[in-house]
Design a protein around this motif. Structure first.
Motif, mmCIF file in Angstrom:
data_model
loop_
_atom_site.group_PDB
_atom_site.id
_atom_site.type_symbol
_atom_site.label_atom_id
_atom_site.label_comp_id
_atom_site.label_asym_id
_atom_site.label_seq_id
_atom_site.Cartn_x
_atom_site.Cartn_y
_atom_site.Cartn_z
ATOM 1 N N ASP A 111 -0.073 -3.591 -10.730
ATOM 2 C CA ASP A 111 -0.192 -4.170 -9.387
ATOM 3 C C ASP A 111 0.007 -5.679 -9.513
ATOM 4 O O ASP A 111 -0.886 -6.418 -9.951
ATOM 5 C CB ASP A 111 -1.562 -3.824 -8.785
ATOM 6 C CG ASP A 111 -1.694 -4.301 -7.345
ATOM 7 O OD1 ASP A 111 -1.006 -5.274 -6.979
ATOM 8 O OD2 ASP A 111 -2.498 -3.717 -6.597
ATOM 9 N N THR A 124 0.849 -1.203 0.000
ATOM 10 C CA THR A 124 0.000 0.000 0.000
ATOM 11 C C THR A 124 0.882 1.250 0.000
ATOM 12 O O THR A 124 0.633 2.199 -0.757
ATOM 13 C CB THR A 124 -0.926 -0.013 1.248
ATOM 14 O OG1 THR A 124 -1.628 -1.256 1.255
ATOM 15 C CG2 THR A 124 -1.896 1.130 1.236
ATOM 16 N N LYS A 132 0.631 -14.001 0.801
ATOM 17 C CA LYS A 132 1.209 -13.882 -0.535
ATOM 18 C C LYS A 132 2.328 -14.906 -0.756
ATOM 19 O O LYS A 132 2.647 -15.679 0.141
ATOM 20 C CB LYS A 132 1.749 -12.457 -0.736
ATOM 21 C CG LYS A 132 0.694 -11.369 -0.548
ATOM 22 C CD LYS A 132 -0.346 -11.427 -1.649
ATOM 23 C CE LYS A 132 -1.188 -10.162 -1.769
ATOM 24 N NZ LYS A 132 -1.981 -9.820 -0.595
ATOM 25 N N SER A 154 3.505 -7.331 -2.885
ATOM 26 C CA SER A 154 3.210 -7.353 -1.443
ATOM 27 C C SER A 154 3.818 -8.607 -0.817
ATOM 28 O O SER A 154 3.800 -9.671 -1.425
ATOM 29 C CB SER A 154 1.693 -7.383 -1.229
ATOM 30 O OG SER A 154 1.400 -7.677 0.125
HETATM 31 C C1 LIG Z 1 -3.847 -6.643 -5.353
HETATM 32 C C2 LIG Z 1 -3.334 -6.059 -4.082
HETATM 33 N N1 LIG Z 1 -2.798 -4.826 -4.109
HETATM 34 C C3 LIG Z 1 -2.286 -4.257 -2.991
HETATM 35 C C4 LIG Z 1 -2.319 -4.917 -1.782
HETATM 36 C C5 LIG Z 1 -1.774 -4.234 -0.567
HETATM 37 O O1 LIG Z 1 -0.734 -4.970 -0.020
HETATM 38 P P1 LIG Z 1 -0.176 -4.707 1.466
HETATM 39 O O2 LIG Z 1 -1.042 -5.498 2.406
HETATM 40 O O3 LIG Z 1 1.232 -5.242 1.423
HETATM 41 O O4 LIG Z 1 -0.219 -3.259 1.717
HETATM 42 C C6 LIG Z 1 -2.854 -6.196 -1.710
HETATM 43 C C7 LIG Z 1 -2.901 -6.922 -0.421
HETATM 44 O O5 LIG Z 1 -3.723 -7.724 -0.141
HETATM 45 C C8 LIG Z 1 -3.386 -6.789 -2.881
HETATM 46 O O6 LIG Z 1 -3.925 -8.013 -2.866
#
Ligand SMILES: Cc1ncc(COP(=O)(O)O)c(C=O)c1O
Length: 380
Positions: free
Chosen positions: A157, A57, A193, A188
């Motif tokens: 993403d 994020t 993940k 991420s």
């Molecule tokens: C597609 C996608 N984008 C962004 C994120 C954000 O990741 P993070 O939890 O590392 O901030 C996630 C997390 O679930 C995600 O699945």
């Protein structure tokens, strides 16, 4: 049988020893292991530069800022993703515009994006954030052409897809997030993940200019280069309003050992997906796999009419299936910004039926057989 989650991290003694060794060293953060992780990650994905961050994020936030998003700028993304893919646009004061998904791949649909762009005057949109959802790669070559025709940037993403790839029209294998056709890739390292550091993320790019901006923004906007003054060895200057979005060295150590296991993990995920597919072929709809794509399978999603009943039935049998995702445009926050039911018919139909089954490298054959057996005994 123990409850089976939809995703689970895999930490072995090599991971633990790597973290402990950093905990015993001089640098818990801002040390050499972060750089080593960045270099190894960039090499694995096939990008020139990588910037480690404390979560994806934060990586998305820095990326939109590095791409000079300004208040009021409009950016297109998919409604079927985690909210962070859209929220980053709002952090920077931009407006989120959704385009619909393809009903078979569940990915942001190129034609929907094209129609949306063409319905507005040139220059109306600033960028696109497509998502390699569930691990299925976006064809970035096609998106790049559309972006170039309309002067847009692309953030890819790739949080679901380290190790996934697509073959481009020249026959070249492009790993998700290699940023060859996009400007920036995002990953991420959350525990569900592929590569896990607790919280953590990575930004990839091939642009030195973007890399420099991202590094500056990650570290409070502080620099020791090209300073206007120099008072001595201690002196630094803050030239941008940046953040502390750093990843620690002990998390990076875990990232490095996890990275070495990713290829095997992705292969294992694909084996599990094949077993599901052969069990459900012709009976249950699942995410399609277009030619030239290798799905990294963060998720294995099926579509069923009586999804709520199946969800409750699986949970009562210890199988913790999940729903990915509730369409973002229908979240109260985004409804308050003018989105409404009916705006994204494919995404909404998909949401009514989707359910993600357990998939992770340490899922045992016994657990997999049990999941399939349990689903086969469900009255659809
Ligand atoms: C597609 C996608 N984008 C962004 C994120 C954000 O990741 P993070 O939890 O590392 O901030 C996630 C997390 O679930 C995600 O699945």
């Amino acid at each position: 049988m123990k409850k089976i989650p939809y995703g689970r991290q895999y930490i072995d003694h090599i991971d633990i020893e790597a973290v402990v060794s950093v905990l015993k060293s001089d640098y818990l953060t801002q040390g050499p292991i972060v750089k080593e992780f960045e270099n190894k990650f960039a090499e694995y994905i096939g990008a020139k530069y990588a910037v480690a961050v404390n979560n994806a994020t934060a990586g998305l936030h820095l990326s939109v800022l590095a791409l000079d998003i300004a208040k009021g700028d409009r950016v297109i993304t998919t409604p079927i993703t985690f909210v962070a893919s859209a929220n980053c646009i709002r952090y920077a004061g931009g407006h989120v515009w959704f385009a619909d998904i393809n009903p078979d791949t569940y990915l942001l649909d190129l034609n929907s994006v094209k129609e949306l762009i063409e319905s507005k005057p040139k220059g109306f949109f600033k960028g696109i954030i497509p998502v390699s959802f569930a691990g299925l790669p976006i064809n970035m070559e096609e998106f790049r052409k559309l972006a170039d025709d309309n002067d847009l940037w692309i953030i890819e993403d790739s949080c679901h897809a380290p190790g996934g790839y697509f073959i481009d029209s020249k026959g070249v294998k492009n790993f998700c997030g290699n940023a060859f056709y996009s400007d920036i890739g995002i990953f991420s390292f959350h525990p569900v993940k592929h590569i896990v550091t607790g919280e953590g993320g990575m930004i990839t790019t091939n642009s030195k200019e973007l890399y420099d901006k991202l590094m500056l923004l990650r570290e409070h906007g502080i620099t020791k280069e090209n300073m206007t003054e120099n008072h001595g060895g201690w002196y630094y200057e803050m030239v941008e309003l940046g953040f502390n979005y750093r990843l620690t060295d002990f998390q990076s150590a875990l990232g490095i050992t996890q990275l070495t296991k990713n290829q095997k993990g992705v292969e294992q995920r694909n084996k599990i997906a094949s077993t599901y597919k052969s069990a459900f072929q012709g009976k249950i709809k699942f995410q399609s796999l277009p030619n030239g794509m290798y799905n990294a399978h963060h998720l294995f999603i099926i579509e069923v009419e009586n999804r709520k009943e199946l969800y409750d039935y699986l949970h009562s049998n210890g199988i913790l299936a999940q729903i990915h995702y509730i369409p973002i445009h229908l979240m109260p926050y985004y409804k308050n910004l003018g989105n409404k039911i009916g705006d994204m018919p494919n995404a909404e139909k998909y949401y009514d039926k989707c359910i993600s089954l357990p998939i992770f490298p340490t899922l045992t054959t016994e657990e997999l057989d049990y999941i399939i057996f349990t689903i086969n005994n469900f009255k659809f």
